[in-house]
Design an enzyme around this catalytic site. Structure first.
Site, PDB file in Angstrom:
ATOM      1  CE1 TYR A  53      -3.016  -3.054   0.356  1.00  0.00           C
ATOM      2  CE2 TYR A  53      -3.486  -2.425   2.613  1.00  0.00           C
ATOM      3  CZ  TYR A  53      -3.689  -3.260   1.537  1.00  0.00           C
ATOM      4  OH  TYR A  53      -4.575  -4.307   1.653  1.00  0.00           O
ATOM      5  CG  HIS A 111      -1.028  -8.618  -0.472  1.00  0.00           C
ATOM      6  ND1 HIS A 111      -0.568  -7.331  -0.400  1.00  0.00           N
ATOM      7  CD2 HIS A 111      -2.368  -8.508  -0.599  1.00  0.00           C
ATOM      8  CE1 HIS A 111      -1.581  -6.481  -0.482  1.00  0.00           C
ATOM      9  NE2 HIS A 111      -2.681  -7.185  -0.603  1.00  0.00           N
TER      10      HIS A 111
END
Length: 277
Positions: A53, A111
């Site tokens: 992010y 992830h």
């Protein structure tokens, strides 16, 4: 605050806060930091972020927001699949720890699945646990078959969660992934439970919200949280939005509400490819 149990027996709140897109614009930093702190104030202590992010900017924002309150948060972050080798996972974790300003991550996730064998990533997670760099590990964006493969590996049954896309318009996991995880006592962590706001003008949601004196977002969140082993991490980048999300826990959907939502957005009747955003 309602809680669910991780496979380890540790209780965590069913509602937390996501940080995808935060930390990328300095002008928003004060508001976003205040949102994270408001989440803690309201018991939404699961704070989810990732090295991806903003190329680490979200982790840095989270680290600053939690600087004086680290012990109040259940901190979740993620390793990118191309970092998920034995050495790469350890290095990625060290980078996340520096950006987050902490010496331990509560829950560390893969992830999504890449080309690195799951067994190698698990070996790295176990090393990090022994080194007390992480407390629990889990995965994100793994479908039912991937989860079955994972749990056949040595140590694979220690997986703490599967974080996946789940909301009223993305119900595919209800066919197989969700019941399989529930059967093994593995919580599912729902990201984008509001479909990034795109569903909030749905006429059925709007009508039910009006009948409950609530907002469409609160109805959508209450719908996700009706499941006994699901926790949700909506992105909420302002204190007002955090407060709105928290009030979803006060909504009690009726059987008629659920039937109306099922008619508008039917549950799956066959296997679907796992959806991602």
């Amino acid at each position: 605050m309602r809680e669910i149990l991780l496979p380890s027996g540790e209780a965590v709140p069913v509602l937390g806060i996501g940080t995808w897109g935060m930390g990328e614009y300095p002008g928003n930093a004060a508001r976003e930091s205040a949102a994270i702190q408001m989440a803690l104030d309201l018991g939404m202590s699961v704070v989810d972020t990732a090295e991806m992010y903003g190329n680490g900017a979200a982790e840095e924002l989270v680290g600053r927001a939690l600087a004086a309150r680290r012990n109040e948060a259940f901190l979740v972050t993620k390793v990118l699949p191309h970092h998920a080798t034995l050495r790469g996972t350890v290095a990625a974790c060290e980078g996340s720890l520096r950006r987050l300003g902490t010496d331990s991550i509560d829950l560390y996730l893969l992830h999504w699945r890449g080309v690195v064998p799951l067994a190698e990533t698990l070996e790295a997670f176990e090393y990090l646990q022994r080194a007390r760099k992480i407390r629990h590990w889990g995965v994100s964006n793994l479908d039912a078959a991937d989860m079955e493969e994972l749990m056949r590996l040595p140590g694979g049954q220690k997986v703490a969660t599967d974080q996946v896309l789940y909301n009223l318009t993305r119900r595919g996991i209800e066919f197989d992934l969700l019941p399989r995880c529930a059967g093994r006592g593995i919580p599912v962590m729902a990201y984008s439970p509001l479909e990034q706001g795109r569903m909030l003008d749905d006429p059925v949601l709007v009508r039910i919200a009006t009948e409950h004196g609530a907002t469409p977002a609160q109805i959508a969140l209450a719908w996700v949280l009706r499941q006994p082993l699901v926790l949700a991490i909506p992105k909420a980048s302002s204190p007002h939005h955090v407060q709105e999300c928290r009030r979803a826990l006060d909504v009690r959907l009726t059987p008629r509400d659920l039937a109306d939502l099922d008619r508008a957005h039917p549950p799956p009747t066959r296997k679907r490819v796992l959806e991602v955003i």
